[in-house]
Design a protein around this motif. Structure first.
Motif, PDB file in Angstrom:
ATOM      1  N   GLY A   1       0.839  -1.169  -0.007  1.00 37.71           N
ATOM      2  CA  GLY A   1      -0.055  -0.172   0.017  1.00 37.71           C
ATOM      3  C   GLY A   1       0.718   1.217   0.131  1.00 37.71           C
ATOM      4  N   ASN A   2       2.089   1.063  -0.193  1.00 35.71           N
ATOM      5  CA  ASN A   2       3.090   2.169  -0.099  1.00 35.71           C
ATOM      6  C   ASN A   2       3.325   2.925  -1.597  1.00 35.71           C
ATOM      7  N   THR A   3       3.626   3.853  -1.704  1.00 35.63           N
ATOM      8  CA  THR A   3       4.099   4.553  -2.881  1.00 35.63           C
ATOM      9  C   THR A   3       5.922   4.872  -2.754  1.00 35.63           C
ATOM     10  N   ILE A   4       6.651   3.915  -3.326  1.00 34.96           N
ATOM     11  CA  ILE A   4       7.878   3.948  -3.111  1.00 34.96           C
ATOM     12  C   ILE A   4       8.794   4.332  -4.311  1.00 34.96           C
ATOM     13  N   LEU A   5       9.738   5.386  -3.781  1.00 33.36           N
ATOM     14  CA  LEU A   5      10.905   5.666  -4.785  1.00 33.36           C
ATOM     15  C   LEU A   5      12.065   4.848  -4.359  1.00 33.36           C
ATOM     16  N   ILE A   6      12.571   4.247  -5.528  1.00 35.81           N
ATOM     17  CA  ILE A   6      13.851   3.640  -5.259  1.00 35.81           C
ATOM     18  C   ILE A   6      14.956   3.955  -6.202  1.00 35.81           C
ATOM     19  N   THR A   7      16.188   4.822  -5.527  1.00 36.28           N
ATOM     20  CA  THR A   7      17.205   5.191  -6.712  1.00 36.28           C
ATOM     21  C   THR A   7      18.036   4.068  -6.869  1.00 36.28           C
ATOM     22  N   GLY A   8      18.915   4.255  -8.054  1.00 32.83           N
ATOM     23  CA  GLY A   8      19.603   3.032  -8.693  1.00 32.83           C
ATOM     24  C   GLY A   8      18.833   1.703  -8.953  1.00 32.83           C
TER      25      GLY A   8
ATOM     26  N   ARG B   1       4.479  -7.027  -3.853  1.00 26.43           N
ATOM     27  CA  ARG B   1       3.560  -7.198  -2.612  1.00 26.43           C
ATOM     28  C   ARG B   1       2.717  -5.839  -2.486  1.00 26.43           C
ATOM     29  N   GLY B   2       2.277  -5.320  -3.643  1.00 22.41           N
ATOM     30  CA  GLY B   2       1.151  -4.316  -3.763  1.00 22.41           C
ATOM     31  C   GLY B   2       1.522  -3.092  -3.427  1.00 22.41           C
ATOM     32  N   ASN B   3       2.593  -2.639  -3.742  1.00 19.23           N
ATOM     33  CA  ASN B   3       2.972  -1.230  -3.724  1.00 19.23           C
ATOM     34  C   ASN B   3       3.102  -0.351  -5.127  1.00 19.23           C
ATOM     35  N   THR B   4       3.079   0.873  -5.058  1.00 22.21           N
ATOM     36  CA  THR B   4       3.369   1.408  -6.288  1.00 22.21           C
ATOM     37  C   THR B   4       4.858   1.504  -6.240  1.00 22.21           C
ATOM     38  N   VAL B   5       5.762   1.651  -7.497  1.00 22.04           N
ATOM     39  CA  VAL B   5       7.181   1.667  -7.264  1.00 22.04           C
ATOM     40  C   VAL B   5       7.563   2.557  -8.296  1.00 22.04           C
TER      41      VAL B   5
ATOM     42  N   ASP C   1      13.966   1.771 -18.896  1.00 13.39           N
ATOM     43  CA  ASP C   1      13.042   0.993 -19.686  1.00 13.39           C
ATOM     44  C   ASP C   1      13.066  -0.460 -19.856  1.00 13.39           C
ATOM     45  N   GLU C   2      14.043  -0.991 -19.488  1.00  6.22           N
ATOM     46  CA  GLU C   2      14.425  -2.454 -19.481  1.00  6.22           C
ATOM     47  C   GLU C   2      13.395  -3.118 -18.409  1.00  6.22           C
ATOM     48  N   VAL C   3      13.745  -2.180 -17.308  1.00  3.96           N
ATOM     49  CA  VAL C   3      12.996  -2.828 -15.974  1.00  3.96           C
ATOM     50  C   VAL C   3      11.369  -2.763 -16.023  1.00  3.96           C
ATOM     51  N   THR C   4      11.038  -1.457 -16.429  1.00  4.87           N
ATOM     52  CA  THR C   4       9.560  -0.963 -16.441  1.00  4.87           C
ATOM     53  C   THR C   4       8.940  -1.986 -17.601  1.00  4.87           C
ATOM     54  N   ALA C   5       9.494  -2.457 -18.624  1.00  4.50           N
ATOM     55  CA  ALA C   5       8.934  -3.073 -19.696  1.00  4.50           C
ATOM     56  C   ALA C   5       8.779  -4.718 -19.225  1.00  4.50           C
ATOM     57  N   ALA C   6       9.469  -5.075 -18.008  1.00  5.86           N
ATOM     58  CA  ALA C   6       9.563  -6.396 -17.551  1.00  5.86           C
ATOM     59  C   ALA C   6       8.421  -6.400 -16.427  1.00  5.86           C
ATOM     60  N   ASN C   7       8.104  -5.327 -15.996  1.00  6.30           N
ATOM     61  CA  ASN C   7       7.290  -4.952 -14.768  1.00  6.30           C
ATOM     62  C   ASN C   7       6.409  -4.173 -15.212  1.00  6.30           C
ATOM     63  N   PRO C   8       5.165  -4.443 -15.874  1.00  2.73           N
ATOM     64  CA  PRO C   8       4.054  -3.358 -16.422  1.00  2.73           C
ATOM     65  C   PRO C   8       3.600  -2.725 -15.034  1.00  2.73           C
ATOM     66  N   GLY C   9       3.355  -1.497 -15.301  1.00  4.69           N
ATOM     67  CA  GLY C   9       2.904  -0.811 -14.025  1.00  4.69           C
ATOM     68  C   GLY C   9       3.850   0.151 -13.083  1.00  4.69           C
ATOM     69  N   MET C  10       5.400  -0.424 -13.258  1.00  4.32           N
ATOM     70  CA  MET C  10       6.121   0.009 -12.577  1.00  4.32           C
ATOM     71  C   MET C  10       6.450   1.504 -12.998  1.00  4.32           C
ATOM     72  N   LYS C  11       6.875   2.406 -12.771  1.00  2.00           N
ATOM     73  CA  LYS C  11       7.291   3.750 -13.101  1.00  2.00           C
ATOM     74  C   LYS C  11       8.734   3.929 -13.055  1.00  2.00           C
ATOM     75  N   SER C  12       8.971   5.114 -13.753  1.00  2.00           N
ATOM     76  CA  SER C  12      10.435   5.286 -13.836  1.00  2.00           C
ATOM     77  C   SER C  12      10.878   6.861 -14.001  1.00  2.00           C
ATOM     78  N   ALA C  13      11.986   6.963 -13.696  1.00  2.00           N
ATOM     79  CA  ALA C  13      12.385   8.690 -13.822  1.00  2.00           C
ATOM     80  C   ALA C  13      13.789   8.931 -13.683  1.00  2.00           C
TER      81      ALA C  13
ATOM     82  N   LEU D   1       3.601   9.450  -2.436  1.00  2.00           N
ATOM     83  CA  LEU D   1       4.933   8.980  -2.032  1.00  2.00           C
ATOM     84  C   LEU D   1       5.063   9.121  -0.605  1.00  2.00           C
ATOM     85  N   ASN D   2       5.424   8.050  -0.032  1.00  2.00           N
ATOM     86  CA  ASN D   2       5.695   7.722   1.444  1.00  2.00           C
ATOM     87  C   ASN D   2       6.879   7.153   1.923  1.00  2.00           C
TER      88      ASN D   2
END
Length: 259
Positions: free
Chosen positions: A5-12, A28-32, A43-55, A79-80
């Motif tokens: 239930g979190n919105t998680i930002l992961i660098t690297g 586990r049901g988080n927005t990442v 792009d490689e990671v988000t293509a393999a994980n539909p719904g994952m965001k990137s910046a 974002l929390n």
């Protein structure tokens, strides 16, 4: 820390531990949202994980970090959780007179997390179940002589995390330090990903997530393989451990430089 239930930002988040954490938290049901400096990797990671965001994020550029934080706050108001994972690890020979590696390592591994945390903290302080996770290393407690600045930045991240936790103890933001051992990633090149002496990445992530789930109030996440490094000072074995730990890298350096 809440595990869903979190919105998680992961660098690297484009590779290694960052990518593996991103995929595990998304399952586990988080927005990442993953951040990094190479669009093709994101792009490689988000293509393999539909719904994952990137910046895109240039963690070495102070101005870019501030602009990135402003954009993230605006786009992801829920974002929390911030996971400061981005880092570089490069060998150094301290007698060669150059500081390029040392300065880049300090900027990426130490100033980057400090700057991004400072930029996002006012927002995190307004969010429920907020958390800041830092990624240090077993080398924060047992330095590798071949990578002196990397080891020093991870020791500094450990110290910074302790102080951050203390200052935020009544502010509703949990501060957790992940302390990886030597893991099968490409942090120091492709060979590390298959090194039998390194902990398999999937095993590290599984044990880390298990510890986060079963010890939600933990301050440090220590998998079993990192505990000898973490506690060598406390049990009085630090100097002997240090000499043994660094013997192989010292021998390799001497072999490479017969002079």
């Amino acid at each position: 820390m809440h595990m869903n239930g979190n919105t998680i930002l992961i660098t690297g988040g484009g590779s290694g531990i960052g990518r593996a954490l991103a995929e595990a938290f998304m399952q586990r049901g988080n927005t990442v949202i993953i951040a990094g400096r190479r669009q093709n990797k994101l792009d490689e990671v988000t293509a393999a994980n539909p719904g994952m965001k990137s910046a895109l994020l240039d963690i070495e550029d102070a101005g870019a970090v501030q602009r990135f934080a402003e954009a993230i706050r605006a786009e992801y108001r829920a974002l929390n959780v911030l996971i400061n994972n981005a880092g570089i690890m490069r060998p150094e020979i301290v007698t060669d007179g150059t500081l390029d590696t040392a300065e880049a390592t300090i900027t990426t591994n130490l100033l980057g997390p400090i700057r991004l945390t400072a930029a996002l903290l006012p927002h995190l302080l307004t969010q429920p179940h907020a958390a800041v996770l830092t990624v240090s290393s077993g080398l924060a407690f047992m330095p590798m002589a071949a990578t002196p600045t990397y080891s020093a930045t991870k020791a500094a991240i450990h110290s910074y995390t302790q102080s951050l936790r203390h200052q935020l103890r009544n502010a509703g933001v949990q501060v957790i330090e992940l302390v990886p051992p030597y893991v099968q990633t490409e942090l120091m090149g492709p060979g590390q990903a298959t090194d039998p002496h390194a902990m398999p990445l999937a095993e590290y992530i599984a044990e880390t997530l298990h510890l986060l789930e079963t010890a939600p109030d933990a301050q440090e996440i220590l998998v079993e393989r990192v505990k000898p490094l973490r506690y060598a000072e406390a049990n009085g074995s630090h100097q002997a451990f240090f000499e043994r730990f660094n013997a192989v890298s010292a021998a390799e350096t001497e072999h490479a430089d017969p002079a």
